[in-house]
Design a protein around this motif. Structure first.
Motif, mmCIF file in Angstrom:
data_model
loop_
_atom_site.group_PDB
_atom_site.id
_atom_site.type_symbol
_atom_site.label_atom_id
_atom_site.label_comp_id
_atom_site.label_asym_id
_atom_site.label_seq_id
_atom_site.Cartn_x
_atom_site.Cartn_y
_atom_site.Cartn_z
ATOM 1 N N ILE A 107 0.839 -1.202 0.000
ATOM 2 C CA ILE A 107 0.000 0.000 0.000
ATOM 3 C C ILE A 107 0.874 1.252 0.000
ATOM 4 C CG2 ILE A 107 -1.685 1.313 1.343
ATOM 5 C CD1 ILE A 107 -2.797 -1.416 2.261
ATOM 6 N N LEU A 152 0.980 4.188 -2.907
ATOM 7 C CA LEU A 152 0.801 5.601 -2.578
ATOM 8 C C LEU A 152 2.025 6.428 -2.949
ATOM 9 C CD1 LEU A 152 -1.085 5.355 0.826
ATOM 10 C CD2 LEU A 152 -1.994 5.990 -1.406
ATOM 11 N N ARG A 153 3.202 5.873 -2.737
ATOM 12 C CA ARG A 153 4.432 6.576 -3.105
ATOM 13 C C ARG A 153 4.484 6.793 -4.613
ATOM 14 N NH1 ARG A 153 8.435 3.265 -1.258
ATOM 15 N NH2 ARG A 153 8.342 4.264 0.775
ATOM 16 N N ALA A 206 1.940 6.956 -6.646
ATOM 17 C CA ALA A 206 0.915 7.940 -6.995
ATOM 18 C C ALA A 206 1.398 9.358 -6.707
ATOM 19 C CB ALA A 206 -0.368 7.655 -6.226
ATOM 20 N N PHE A 207 2.078 9.531 -5.590
ATOM 21 C CA PHE A 207 2.606 10.856 -5.229
ATOM 22 C C PHE A 207 3.667 11.294 -6.233
ATOM 23 C CE2 PHE A 207 5.542 13.569 -2.813
ATOM 24 C CZ PHE A 207 4.667 14.583 -2.468
ATOM 25 N N THR A 241 -0.021 -0.243 -11.759
ATOM 26 C CA THR A 241 -0.958 -0.434 -10.643
ATOM 27 C C THR A 241 -1.840 -1.656 -10.883
ATOM 28 O OG1 THR A 241 -0.994 1.945 -10.222
ATOM 29 C CG2 THR A 241 -2.783 0.633 -9.295
#
Length: 88
Positions: free
Chosen positions: A6, A10-11, A13-14, A80
């Motif tokens: 997870i 998220l990393r 996506a950032f 993803t």
């Protein structure tokens, strides 16, 4: 899905968000700085003088960088989806 997976999603996506927004923000900052210097030199303080050029330049940058932005987004979405399949 583990916590590390997870965090990795998220990393990623950032990082993608930063890659996509950085050129637009930097160009907008540069145009705003140039217009601010012009306004200070001429003592013209019109609000639309800063808005319209930024809008035009950002539109041009979006048109020029659209293929690159789509490639970055496509790579992120594919990676993803591959991660989702690996965890199922």
């Amino acid at each position: 899905m583990s916590e590390q997976a997870i965090v990795d999603v998220l990393r990623a996506a950032f990082i993608v968000a930063m890659k996509l927004s950085a050129p637009l923000l930097l160009v907008s900052l540069g145009v705003g700085l140039i217009i601010s210097v012009f306004q200070a030199a001429t003592q013209i303080h019109e609000q639309t003088l800063t808005f319209v050029p930024k809008l035009i330049v950002i539109g041009i940058i979006l048109i020029l960088l659209a293929p690159w932005m789509m490639t970055v987004m496509k790579e992120y979405v594919i990676s993803t989806f591959q991660n989702i399949l690996n965890f199922m």
